[in-house]
Design an enzyme around this catalytic site. Structure first.
Site, short mmCIF file in Angstrom:
data_model
loop_
_atom_site.label_atom_id
_atom_site.label_comp_id
_atom_site.label_asym_id
_atom_site.label_seq_id
_atom_site.Cartn_x
_atom_site.Cartn_y
_atom_site.Cartn_z
N TYR A 99 -146.18 -49.85 -3.10
CA TYR A 99 -145.53 -49.71 -4.41
C TYR A 99 -144.94 -51.05 -4.86
CZ TYR A 99 -142.46 -47.77 -8.02
OH TYR A 99 -141.83 -47.49 -9.22
N SER A 127 -140.46 -51.78 -12.02
CA SER A 127 -139.46 -51.36 -11.05
C SER A 127 -138.83 -52.58 -10.40
CB SER A 127 -140.11 -50.49 -9.97
OG SER A 127 -139.26 -50.30 -8.86
#
Length: 269
Positions: free
Chosen positions: A160, A147
């Site tokens: 995250y 990501s």
């Protein structure tokens, strides 16, 4: 064995998080390219649906309901696959988790632990289980779904972001250690409409044209699974913009060539 050139026959691929979303799209695309598959996910019902879809295109497929959230579970999975199915040549670490959106000071330690476990430790454990065999056989491909959160600040998603940044370093470090033997890639899928992204406030109301189709991500994974993109090993690839991997590799080669020409040699002036 994978080679830098040519078109090796598609070989066994294992996909985690294969029960739905991006994982299901990747499984279908790999099946369409001729890869026999091992599909892994926690939800047995969703996994069965993906297996039925993959089987409908004529691919060889086995599904295993398993949680990759512990080394013991991953080691058991690897033992089962290697004993009953065969050696894995393409490993797609797709399973992922995003915790609730909260500032760091309000974040829950348990959410941090789960996020790091699923997004970083699980890919590491799967690499530890399957990459030694790839190295012994002289080739393999590992594709880690990553990501942009691993490359830039990600407010309200500190766990995250940290997990994905760690995954970036795992990918490029293993690519350096096993250069010329096993290929490792980070793939950023872009914004794909999944149950995970739809639950995040930051993406609500995003225009439809800002979302990336799961099939776009799957196409990039299939290209990488061929084993022909050695020049990109260790790289962070954005599936929504880097869809032509051959052109990306050529661009990197041109950039490196220009850089070398700018570095003065011992024989200059």
């Amino acid at each position: 064995m994978f080679a830098a050139e040519g078109s090796p026959a598609p070989q066994l691929a294992l996909v985690t998080g294969a029960g739905r979303g991006i994982g299901r799209a990747i499984a279908l695309a790999l099946a369409g390219a001729g890869h026999p598959l091992v599909l892994v996910a926690r939800n047995a019902d969703q996994l069965a649906q993906t297996q039925a879809l993959v089987a409908s295109v004529g691919a060889s497929v086995v599904s295993i309901a398993a949680d990759v959230g512990s080394w013991e579970s991953v080691r058991g999975l690897a033992d089962e696959v290697l004993a009953e199915i065969g050696p894995v040549h393409v490993l797609v670490n797709n399973a992922g988790y995003a915790p609730p959106e909260v500032p760091f000071l309000a974040s829950d330690v348990g959410d941090w632990e789960r996020t790091i476990t699923v997004n970083l430790l699980a890919p590491m454990w799967l690499c530890r289980a399957f990459v030694p065999g790839m190295a012994e056989r002289g080739g393999g491909v590992v594709i880690n779904m990553n990501s942009l959160g691993g490359c830039q600040p990600f407010p309200t998603q500190s766990a995250y972001a940290a997990s994905k940044a760690g995954l970036c370093r795992l990918t490029d470090t293993l690519a350096a250690e096993l250069a010329g033997v096993v290929q490792f890639f980070d793939v950023h899928p872009g914004l794909v409409r999944t149950s995970m992204t739809e639950n995040l406030q930051m993406w609500r109301g995003l225009p439809a044209d800002q979302w990336t189709a799961p099939t776009v991500v799957a196409e990039v994974v299939v290209q990488l699974a061929t084993g022909r993109h050695w020049a990109l090993s260790g790289r962070f690839i954005n599936a929504s913009t880097d869809r032509d991997l051959g052109a990306l590799a050529r661009g990197l080669a041109d950039e490196q060539s220009r850089t070398l020409r700018l570095v003065p040699s011992a024989h200059d002036g």
